[in-house]
Design a protein around this motif. Structure first.
Motif, PDB file in Angstrom:
ATOM      1  N   THR A   6      -8.329  -2.331   1.710  1.00 17.20           N
ATOM      2  CA  THR A   6      -8.513  -1.003   1.125  1.00 17.20           C
ATOM      3  C   THR A   6      -7.867   0.007   2.059  1.00 17.20           C
ATOM      4  O   THR A   6      -7.785  -0.225   3.272  1.00 17.20           O
ATOM      5  N   SER A  25      -2.067  -4.360  -6.630  1.00 16.05           N
ATOM      6  CA  SER A  25      -2.413  -3.083  -6.008  1.00 16.05           C
ATOM      7  C   SER A  25      -2.950  -2.127  -7.067  1.00 16.05           C
ATOM      8  O   SER A  25      -2.388  -2.039  -8.168  1.00 16.05           O
ATOM      9  N   LYS A  26      -4.022  -1.424  -6.734  1.00 18.97           N
ATOM     10  CA  LYS A  26      -4.593  -0.410  -7.616  1.00 18.97           C
ATOM     11  C   LYS A  26      -4.722   0.878  -6.818  1.00 18.97           C
ATOM     12  O   LYS A  26      -5.443   0.919  -5.830  1.00 18.97           O
ATOM     13  N   SER A  27      -3.991   1.920  -7.244  1.00 17.86           N
ATOM     14  CA  SER A  27      -3.956   3.178  -6.505  1.00 17.86           C
ATOM     15  C   SER A  27      -4.520   4.307  -7.353  1.00 17.86           C
ATOM     16  O   SER A  27      -4.254   4.373  -8.562  1.00 17.86           O
ATOM     17  N   VAL A  82       0.844  -1.208   0.000  1.00 17.07           N
ATOM     18  CA  VAL A  82       0.000   0.000   0.000  1.00 17.07           C
ATOM     19  C   VAL A  82       0.872   1.249   0.000  1.00 17.07           C
ATOM     20  O   VAL A  82       0.660   2.175  -0.782  1.00 17.07           O
ATOM     21  N   ALA A 126       1.651   6.499  -7.078  1.00 17.78           N
ATOM     22  CA  ALA A 126       0.473   7.233  -7.547  1.00 17.78           C
ATOM     23  C   ALA A 126       0.614   8.720  -7.249  1.00 17.78           C
ATOM     24  O   ALA A 126       0.304   9.563  -8.098  1.00 17.78           O
ATOM     25  N   THR A 152      -5.997   3.288  -2.155  1.00 23.25           N
ATOM     26  CA  THR A 152      -5.353   2.084  -2.690  1.00 23.25           C
ATOM     27  C   THR A 152      -6.163   0.859  -2.301  1.00 23.25           C
ATOM     28  O   THR A 152      -6.596   0.730  -1.159  1.00 23.25           O
ATOM     29  N   SER A 211       2.892   1.589  -3.504  1.00 24.01           N
ATOM     30  CA  SER A 211       2.045   1.900  -4.654  1.00 24.01           C
ATOM     31  C   SER A 211       1.362   3.259  -4.501  1.00 24.01           C
ATOM     32  O   SER A 211       1.158   3.972  -5.488  1.00 24.01           O
ATOM     33  N   SER A 212       1.042   3.651  -3.276  1.00 26.38           N
ATOM     34  CA  SER A 212       0.473   4.983  -3.039  1.00 26.38           C
ATOM     35  C   SER A 212       1.505   6.065  -3.357  1.00 26.38           C
ATOM     36  O   SER A 212       1.167   7.117  -3.906  1.00 26.38           O
TER      37      SER A 212
END
Length: 91
Positions: free
Chosen positions: A82, A49-51, A11, A18, A65, A14-15
């Protein structure tokens, strides 16, 4: 099974990526606040991971994230955590 420390590290990293992508120039960011909600056990073969930048300011950015676990065939994806992360631009 992936443990909470590994998920929190993913988290954070990846944050940060972003947040940096929000700014036009080369810069560094540091974590101001990080909150992770663990939704279910992360049992699978890999983490994804999706940020997303929720609010990007001149110095402070807020990033959402989401962490998913997938199986080795990438046939199923399960939302396991999340988070909301605040990052500060330092350069």
């Amino acid at each position: 099974m992936f443990n909470g420390a590994m998920i929190a590290s993913l988290v954070d990293v990846s944050s940060g990526y972003a947040a940096v992508s929000h700014y036009e120039e080369d810069c560094y960011v540091v974590t101001v606040e990080l909150k992770v909600n663990y939704l279910r056990p992360a049992m699978g073969d890999a983490l994804v991971s999706k940020s997303f930048v929720v609010k990007g300011g001149a110095k402070i950015s807020v990033i959402r994230t989401e962490i998913y676990v997938i199986d080795e065939n990438r046939t199923s994806e399960s939302h396991v955590a999340t988070s909301l992360v605040t990052m500060m631009k330092i350069k």
